[in-house]
Each structure stands twice: as C-alpha cells, then as structure tokens.
Design an enzyme around this catalytic site. Structure first.
Site, PDB file in Angstrom:
ATOM      1  N   SER A 183       6.450  -0.035   6.394  1.00  0.00           N
ATOM      2  CA  SER A 183       5.013  -0.283   6.513  1.00  0.00           C
ATOM      3  C   SER A 183       4.177   0.953   6.895  1.00  0.00           C
ATOM      4  CB  SER A 183       4.840  -1.410   7.536  1.00  0.00           C
ATOM      5  OG  SER A 183       3.519  -1.654   7.753  1.00  0.00           O
ATOM      6  N   GLY A 185      -1.494  -4.794   2.442  1.00  0.00           N
ATOM      7  CA  GLY A 185      -1.975  -4.615   3.819  1.00  0.00           C
ATOM      8  C   GLY A 185      -1.767  -3.180   4.291  1.00  0.00           C
ATOM      9  N   ASP A 186      -0.635  -2.602   3.936  1.00  0.00           N
ATOM     10  CA  ASP A 186      -0.358  -1.207   4.327  1.00  0.00           C
ATOM     11  C   ASP A 186      -1.349  -0.269   3.648  1.00  0.00           C
ATOM     12  OD1 ASP A 186       1.875  -2.265   5.561  1.00  0.00           O
ATOM     13  OD2 ASP A 186       3.212  -1.747   3.902  1.00  0.00           O
ATOM     14  N   ALA A 187      -1.626  -0.536   2.374  1.00  0.00           N
ATOM     15  CA  ALA A 187      -2.568   0.322   1.643  1.00  0.00           C
ATOM     16  C   ALA A 187      -3.964   0.202   2.237  1.00  0.00           C
ATOM     17  CB  ALA A 187      -2.580  -0.063   0.166  1.00  0.00           C
TER      18      ALA A 187
END
Ligand code: 26A
Length: 344
Positions: free
Chosen positions: A66, A298-300
């Site tokens: 992540s 979400g990580d991006a």
C-alpha cells in the site's frame, strides 16, 4: 510541470508486497471464505491461493504494497526522482528484485531492510468485476525492525524529511517504528499522515492505532474503514460525516494543528473533515468498460494527494489530484500508470 521539491522530503514505511493478481469467479472467493473487497492477512488455509492463481488463472505479477504504491504514484506525478524515501522489509529473492526495480523506475528512493531466508511478501488480488479482494502473505515484510530506522544513514533520511506517511497496515508489523517516526514528526512539528487501511485494522489492532492517532495530522480512509473504526469505538452513528467529525476531535498531541480526516467513498464524493466543517469533492464516475481493476485506487488517491501536499498546495488541489490519480490507475492493471500524468 510541478515546482521542484527537495529530495527526500517525504518518508514512508510499509510492507513491500508483490501482487499476484487475477480475475476469478465468485466461487473462488467463497472457497476461501472471502468476500468482495476484503483486505485480510493470509492464514494457513489461504496459502494455496497463490499457486492456484498462477496455475489456473493466468495471474499477473505487479508491484504492490500500500505505502509503496502511494509513493510510486506521488513520484509519477512529481516527475522528479527521489522526492520520496521508502522503508520496508523484503527477502533476498527475485520478487524483491522486481519490487525494487519498479520502485526505482518510478523514481522512489528505496531503502529495504533485507531478511535472508524469508521470502518477499506477496498479496493475492482477486478481481471480480469492479471489486477486488486482497489476501496478504507478509512473509519478509513482517520482519521489519526498528533498528533499520536507527542505522545512521536511515536515521538521517528520517530526520531530514518534512512529511511522513505510514499505513494502518504497518501496525500489524512494527508499532515501535511507527511511534518513533511519529515522535520525530511531532518534535520537529512536521505533518504525520496515516491511513486506516482496512476494516481489520480497527477490529484487531485498535490499541496500537489509538497509540499512534494522537500524532496523526491527516487520517485517510474509505467508508468501510471509517465504519469499522466507529463500530470498534462503539460510536452510536454510522453516518460518515459524524464519524469524521469524531475522528478529528480525538486527542491530539499538537492541538495547534487540528487533525484533518479525508474519507473516500468509491465514486461518491470525497469528504474533507476539519473541525466542524465537512466539504465534498466530486469524483468523476468511470463507465464500467473503462474500469480495468480497482486495486490500488485508495493508494493512488493518497499518492496524488501527497504529490501536491509536499509542494505546499492547498487541500483542495491535493484532493483533486488524489481523485485524478485514483481515476487513472483504475483504468490500468493494479496500481500502475501509463503515459505522462495529466494533472495540472
Ligand atoms: C498488512 N496488510 C494486509 C497489507 C496489505 C497491503 N499492503 C500492506 N499491508 N494488504 C494489501 N496490501 C496492498 O494493498 C494494495 C491495494 O491497496 C496490496 O499489495 C495492493 O497493492
């Protein structure tokens, strides 16, 4: 083009994982008692998943983990190498080589702790339509120790940064490292950012999460993660806005800089919660045929956010860039990008 940013201004710690990703039928999830959009730690009963994905489902191997994902995306948008430094633990094997190569190609300054005799961690990514379910076998990633951060050259990198980002996922690995980085950020009055990461973190790792939270200036999460936090705290309301307001009101070491919560909810607007105010930021909804996979969205989002935050841009710009980055990687396999960033 972005303004130039100081090298090493951003430090992140996390679990470097190689994603083993495949489209699977729903009964594959059922066979392993998993649900769509889960994010779990592998137990013994999940171990056959990885081999099955490779043998029966033409799995792809993609750089994951992540925090490393978020930092790679931040680097992509910044177009300037070595702005972000990453710490995590890998084995001494081919997978570690792939992860390092992808991270460095993105411009990330990686400083892995290497644990011989333990394989590099992997994460099964089970794609069902627009959903993705994650099952992480941390392996070497679980062996990260605080002495890695105490090595003089690494300590200097931590001391020299201006911004710190650690996932909730890392609470499963090494809370002392998180507390040490948090204390450094606090002593130097620099922003410390964290992510709720997955519902299971609030369910099973609430004690270390609550220990870190007073240091957290910005907390990220999606709707399921925020709900899980609220339930674990036995808060009466499941309303996302109420949860956000309570989260930002929790104890803070540096009350002069009130906590901010940024809660994403898929294609519904992102909520920015500051004290009593809640602002909404719309998300451009993609057509189903444009969606390759939602893994890493979400990580991006965080990566896009960080790329602007380290330049001192307004929260409005940071969140718009987060939405841009998430939209881009959804159109690509895993947390990968194609072409030049188009955020201005
Ligand atoms: C401790 N756990 C469960 C994890 C993870 C994780 N990264 C760190 N720790 N479980 C899944 N991931 C990563 O999340 C990305 C998607 O958001 C996966 O490797 C995937 O790339």
């Amino acid at each position: 083009m972005c303004d130039r940013v100081r090298e090493g201004i951003l430090v992140g710690c996390g679990n470097p994982l190689l994603d083993i990703s495949a489209v699977v039928p729903l009964n594959f999830l059922q066979k392993y008692s998993m649900n769509e959009d889960d994010a779990i730690l592998a137990e013994d009963r999940h171990m056959p998943i990885y081999g099955e994905l490779v043998e029966d489902y033409q799995a792809e191997f993609l750089a994951g983990g992540s925090v490393q994902n978020s930092l790679r995306i931040a680097q992509w948008i910044l177009r300037q190498p070595r702005v972000a430094v990453f710490f995590g633990c890998v084995g001494e094997d081919r997978y570690a080589g792939i992860l390092k190569e992808k991270a460095q190609a993105a411009g990330l300054d990686v400083h892995y702790q290497v644990k011989k005799d333990v394989p590099t961690g992997t994460c099964a990514v089970l794609i069902t339509g627009t959903h993705r379910s994650l099952c992480a076998n941390l392996a070497a990633a679980n062996n990260f120790t605080i002495d890695h951060l105490e090595e003089p050259s690494n300590k200097a990198l931590v001391d020299n940064a201006q911004y710190y980002y650690i996932s909730g996922f890392f609470l499963t690995v090494n809370p002392p490292s998180i507390m040490q980085v948090a204390a450094t950020a606090h002593a130097k009055q620099r922003p410390f950012l964290m992510n709720l990461s997955a519902p299971f973190i609030s369910q099973f790792y609430m004690a270390p999460l609550l220990a870190a939270l007073p240091y957290v200036d910005i907390i990220f999460g999606n709707e399921a993660e925020a709900q899980a936090f609220a339930e674990a705290q036995q808060w009466p309301s499941g309303d996302l806005r109420e949860i956000g307001k309570r989260l930002v009101a929790m104890e803070k070491k540096n009350p002069a800089r009130p906590r901010i919560a940024i809660l994403t909810q898929g294609c519904d607007p992102v909520l920015l919660i500051q004290q009593d105010s809640v602002q909404e930021f719309p998300v451009t909804k993609l057509a189903v045929h444009e969606i390759v996979d939602t893994n890493g969205a979400g990580d991006a989002f965080v990566g896009g956010f960080l790329s602007q935050f380290v330049q001192g841009k307004s929260l409005d710009v940071c969140i718009r860039c987060g939405n841009y980055a998430a939209g881009h990687i959804i159109k690509n396999p895993g947390c990968t990008y194609s072409g030049e960033p188009e955020f201005v």
